[in-house]
Design a protein around this motif. Structure first.
Motif, PDB file in Angstrom:
ATOM      1  N   GLY A  13       0.834  -1.208   0.000  1.00  0.00           N
ATOM      2  CA  GLY A  13       0.000   0.000   0.000  1.00  0.00           C
ATOM      3  C   GLY A  13       0.864   1.251   0.000  1.00  0.00           C
ATOM      4  O   GLY A  13       0.538   2.262   0.621  1.00  0.00           O
ATOM      5  N   ARG A  16       0.776   5.717  -1.687  1.00  0.00           N
ATOM      6  CA  ARG A  16       0.438   7.025  -1.087  1.00  0.00           C
ATOM      7  C   ARG A  16       0.358   6.885   0.434  1.00  0.00           C
ATOM      8  O   ARG A  16       0.515   5.797   0.983  1.00  0.00           O
ATOM      9  CB  ARG A  16      -0.896   7.510  -1.646  1.00  0.00           C
ATOM     10  CG  ARG A  16      -2.052   6.614  -1.286  1.00  0.00           C
ATOM     11  CD  ARG A  16      -3.393   7.217  -1.710  1.00  0.00           C
ATOM     12  NE  ARG A  16      -4.461   6.535  -1.029  1.00  0.00           N
ATOM     13  CZ  ARG A  16      -5.515   5.993  -1.622  1.00  0.00           C
ATOM     14  NH1 ARG A  16      -5.661   6.076  -2.930  1.00  0.00           N
ATOM     15  NH2 ARG A  16      -6.451   5.401  -0.906  1.00  0.00           N
ATOM     16  N   GLY A  19       2.045   4.455   3.726  1.00  0.00           N
ATOM     17  CA  GLY A  19       2.927   3.512   3.020  1.00  0.00           C
ATOM     18  C   GLY A  19       3.991   4.231   2.219  1.00  0.00           C
ATOM     19  O   GLY A  19       5.179   3.827   2.229  1.00  0.00           O
ATOM     20  N   ALA A  91      -0.980  -2.044   3.553  1.00  0.00           N
ATOM     21  CA  ALA A  91      -2.126  -1.887   2.645  1.00  0.00           C
ATOM     22  C   ALA A  91      -3.427  -1.974   3.429  1.00  0.00           C
ATOM     23  O   ALA A  91      -3.582  -2.830   4.303  1.00  0.00           O
ATOM     24  CB  ALA A  91      -2.101  -2.980   1.575  1.00  0.00           C
ATOM     25  N   VAL A 113      -8.173  -7.755   2.934  1.00  0.00           N
ATOM     26  CA  VAL A 113      -7.021  -6.886   2.683  1.00  0.00           C
ATOM     27  C   VAL A 113      -6.131  -6.799   3.938  1.00  0.00           C
ATOM     28  O   VAL A 113      -4.919  -7.022   3.865  1.00  0.00           O
ATOM     29  CB  VAL A 113      -7.456  -5.483   2.219  1.00  0.00           C
ATOM     30  CG1 VAL A 113      -6.233  -4.569   2.069  1.00  0.00           C
ATOM     31  CG2 VAL A 113      -8.234  -5.576   0.907  1.00  0.00           C
ATOM     32  N   SER A 142      -4.249  -0.048  14.502  1.00  0.00           N
ATOM     33  CA  SER A 142      -4.930   1.255  14.570  1.00  0.00           C
ATOM     34  C   SER A 142      -5.504   1.427  15.963  1.00  0.00           C
ATOM     35  O   SER A 142      -5.809   0.438  16.650  1.00  0.00           O
ATOM     36  CB  SER A 142      -6.085   1.287  13.551  1.00  0.00           C
ATOM     37  OG  SER A 142      -6.936   2.391  13.789  1.00  0.00           O
ATOM     38  N   ILE A 187      -4.319  10.077  11.224  1.00  0.00           N
ATOM     39  CA  ILE A 187      -3.222  10.504  10.353  1.00  0.00           C
ATOM     40  C   ILE A 187      -3.838  11.146   9.106  1.00  0.00           C
ATOM     41  O   ILE A 187      -4.797  10.609   8.533  1.00  0.00           O
ATOM     42  CB  ILE A 187      -2.335   9.308   9.924  1.00  0.00           C
ATOM     43  CG1 ILE A 187      -1.891   8.478  11.154  1.00  0.00           C
ATOM     44  CG2 ILE A 187      -1.125   9.807   9.140  1.00  0.00           C
ATOM     45  CD1 ILE A 187      -1.042   9.199  12.174  1.00  0.00           C
ATOM     46  N   MET A 191      -7.210   8.301   3.353  1.00  0.00           N
ATOM     47  CA  MET A 191      -8.139   7.455   4.125  1.00  0.00           C
ATOM     48  C   MET A 191      -8.990   8.296   5.072  1.00  0.00           C
ATOM     49  O   MET A 191     -10.217   8.127   5.147  1.00  0.00           O
ATOM     50  CB  MET A 191      -7.358   6.386   4.897  1.00  0.00           C
ATOM     51  CG  MET A 191      -8.248   5.385   5.597  1.00  0.00           C
ATOM     52  SD  MET A 191      -7.310   4.042   6.377  1.00  0.00           S
ATOM     53  CE  MET A 191      -7.245   2.844   5.054  1.00  0.00           C
TER      54      MET A 191
HETATM   55  P1  NAP Z   1      -4.509   5.166   2.115  1.00  0.00           P
HETATM   56  O1  NAP Z   1      -4.031   6.565   1.904  1.00  0.00           O
HETATM   57  O2  NAP Z   1      -5.908   4.831   1.775  1.00  0.00           O
HETATM   58  O3  NAP Z   1      -3.490   4.186   1.344  1.00  0.00           O
HETATM   59  C1  NAP Z   1      -3.711   2.802   1.343  1.00  0.00           C
HETATM   60  C2  NAP Z   1      -3.010   2.214   0.150  1.00  0.00           C
HETATM   61  O4  NAP Z   1      -3.239   0.787   0.181  1.00  0.00           O
HETATM   62  C3  NAP Z   1      -3.568   2.715  -1.174  1.00  0.00           C
HETATM   63  O5  NAP Z   1      -2.519   3.060  -2.056  1.00  0.00           O
HETATM   64  C4  NAP Z   1      -4.360   1.521  -1.665  1.00  0.00           C
HETATM   65  O6  NAP Z   1      -4.451   1.418  -3.080  1.00  0.00           O
HETATM   66  C5  NAP Z   1      -3.544   0.370  -1.131  1.00  0.00           C
HETATM   67  N1  NAP Z   1      -4.317  -0.877  -1.141  1.00  0.00           N
HETATM   68  C6  NAP Z   1      -5.617  -1.054  -0.845  1.00  0.00           C
HETATM   69  N2  NAP Z   1      -5.979  -2.330  -1.001  1.00  0.00           N
HETATM   70  C7  NAP Z   1      -4.877  -2.982  -1.422  1.00  0.00           C
HETATM   71  C8  NAP Z   1      -4.616  -4.334  -1.778  1.00  0.00           C
HETATM   72  N3  NAP Z   1      -5.584  -5.274  -1.720  1.00  0.00           N
HETATM   73  N4  NAP Z   1      -3.377  -4.670  -2.198  1.00  0.00           N
HETATM   74  C9  NAP Z   1      -2.401  -3.735  -2.270  1.00  0.00           C
HETATM   75  N5  NAP Z   1      -2.582  -2.450  -1.943  1.00  0.00           N
HETATM   76  C10 NAP Z   1      -3.808  -2.063  -1.529  1.00  0.00           C
HETATM   77  O7  NAP Z   1      -4.324   4.715   3.650  1.00  0.00           O
HETATM   78  P2  NAP Z   1      -3.390   5.280   4.841  1.00  0.00           P
HETATM   79  O8  NAP Z   1      -4.180   6.266   5.600  1.00  0.00           O
HETATM   80  O9  NAP Z   1      -2.054   5.632   4.329  1.00  0.00           O
HETATM   81  O10 NAP Z   1      -3.315   3.966   5.753  1.00  0.00           O
HETATM   82  C11 NAP Z   1      -2.273   3.018   5.640  1.00  0.00           C
HETATM   83  C12 NAP Z   1      -2.462   1.960   6.713  1.00  0.00           C
HETATM   84  O11 NAP Z   1      -2.520   2.570   7.997  1.00  0.00           O
HETATM   85  C13 NAP Z   1      -3.758   1.166   6.573  1.00  0.00           C
HETATM   86  O12 NAP Z   1      -3.558  -0.175   6.961  1.00  0.00           O
HETATM   87  C14 NAP Z   1      -4.675   1.860   7.550  1.00  0.00           C
HETATM   88  O13 NAP Z   1      -5.715   1.009   7.974  1.00  0.00           O
HETATM   89  C15 NAP Z   1      -3.706   2.197   8.660  1.00  0.00           C
HETATM   90  N6  NAP Z   1      -4.142   3.314   9.504  1.00  0.00           N
HETATM   91  C16 NAP Z   1      -4.406   4.538   8.995  1.00  0.00           C
HETATM   92  C17 NAP Z   1      -4.825   5.567   9.842  1.00  0.00           C
HETATM   93  C18 NAP Z   1      -5.122   6.966   9.351  1.00  0.00           C
HETATM   94  O14 NAP Z   1      -5.597   7.777  10.163  1.00  0.00           O
HETATM   95  N7  NAP Z   1      -4.890   7.290   8.097  1.00  0.00           N
HETATM   96  C19 NAP Z   1      -4.985   5.314  11.205  1.00  0.00           C
HETATM   97  C20 NAP Z   1      -4.706   4.039  11.687  1.00  0.00           C
HETATM   98  C21 NAP Z   1      -4.284   3.033  10.840  1.00  0.00           C
HETATM   99  P3  NAP Z   1      -5.746   2.028  -3.861  1.00  0.00           P
HETATM  100  O15 NAP Z   1      -5.569   3.479  -3.820  1.00  0.00           O
HETATM  101  O16 NAP Z   1      -5.632   1.468  -5.245  1.00  0.00           O
HETATM  102  O17 NAP Z   1      -6.946   1.553  -3.109  1.00  0.00           O
END
Ligand code: NAP
Length: 253
Positions: A13, A16, A19, A91, A113, A142, A187, A191
């Motif tokens: 993932g 962006r 990741g 991801a 996922v 999370s 964050i 998302m």
């Molecule tokens: P994000 O901006 O939505 O980025 C997630 C990335 O994962 C996207 O590039 C997405 O691709 C890719 N992805 C989705 N499904 C996939 C799959 N089956 N195989 C490969 N890649 C895949 O999310 P983020 O906010 O950076 O979050 C990253 C991680 O941190 C996640 O696990 C999230 O649950 C965790 N997290 C985030 C927060 C927050 O506040 N942002 C808080 C706690 C935990 P597409 O664009 O093509 O879908």
């Protein structure tokens, strides 16, 4: 093995958000980084950022919830970059809904996922770590693991990843492999923007409201999480395993 220059890291993932920041940070730490995302082309900007800073990276397209795609991706990474010894299972997707409105597919895609994806990637990568007698697995949990309205699926998956992490730590420790989890709070990424959109709130207002609830009085940035992942991936963190560190700007979300 003690030289990060000779090591390869996989970040899923990584096109962006957290990741991408993590891939860029691990590259700055000296790792060659496989930037895995659903589409190979989506990883291009992360790879370009790494290369522009003098690092080495490879964009790889794979759906982490598909066993064949995962096996092919890890084989390709091992062949083109070298054996992966650091794996960041990042991801993720959201399919938020209140329980009574949550569909079977909302449940299944989130489990597939986050949970199956982390399982498949870890199973495929661990053999390289075992061979090298050194490895680091870092899973993205999370604060939602503690329960969050509208996220029965996501909070279950994120809590499940904590049990997965602790079990990997127990099984793989004797091979020099540690497993830890990072549990971010809010964050600023696509998302959390999607969550603001779903709630019908402007993203800036959403950020300001959340910052007002956080002891350090700001929301997190992807680099805050990348910093913690970098610690868990480091040589010196070899006696820290099976831990969950909440990175949320305070003691709870
Ligand atoms: P994000 O901006 O939505 O980025 C997630 C990335 O994962 C996207 O590039 C997405 O691709 C890719 N992805 C989705 N499904 C996939 C799959 N089956 N195989 C490969 N890649 C895949 O999310 P983020 O906010 O950076 O979050 C990253 C991680 O941190 C996640 O696990 C999230 O649950 C965790 N997290 C985030 C927060 C927050 O506040 N942002 C808080 C706690 C935990 P597409 O664009 O093509 O879908």
């Amino acid at each position: 093995m003690t030289d990060a220059q000779s090591r390869v890291a996989i970040v899923t993932g990584a096109a962006r958000g957290i990741g991408a920041a993590t891939a860029i940070r691990l590259a700055a730490d000296g790792y060659a980084v496989a930037v895995v995302d659903l589409e190979e082309a989506a990883g291009k900007s992360t790879v370009e950022a790494i290369e522009a800073a003098g690092g080495r990276a490879l964009a790889v397209g794979a759906d982490v919830s598909d066993a064949d795609q995962v096996a092919a991706a890890v084989d390709r990474i091992a062949a083109e970059l070298g054996p992966p010894l650091v794996l960041v299972n990042n991801a993720g997707v959201l399919r938020d809904n209140m329980l009574f409105k949550m569909s079977d597919s909302d449940w299944d895609i989130v489990m597939n996922v986050h949970l199956k994806g982390a399982f498949l990637m870890s199973r495929a990568a661990q053999k390289h770590m075992i061979d090298a007698k050194w490895g680091r697995i870092i899973n993205l949990s999370s604060t939602s693991a503690l329960g969050n309205r509208g996220q029965a699926n996501y909070s279950t998956a994120k809590a499940g990843l904590q049990g997965f992490t602790k079990t990997l730590a127990i099984e793989l420790g004797k091979f020099g492999v540690t497993a830890n989890a990072v549990a971010p709070g809010f964050i600023q990424t696509e998302m959390t923007k999607a969550t603001a959109d779903r709630l019908g709130v402007g993203f800036e207002d959403f950020i300001q409201f959340n910052a007002s609830q956080i002891p350090v009085a700001r929301v997190g940035q992807p680099e805050d999480i990348a910093h913690l992942v970098s610690f868990f991936a480091s040589e010196g963190a070899g006696f820290v395993s099976g831990q969950v560190v909440y990175a949320a700007g305070g003691p709870r979300n």
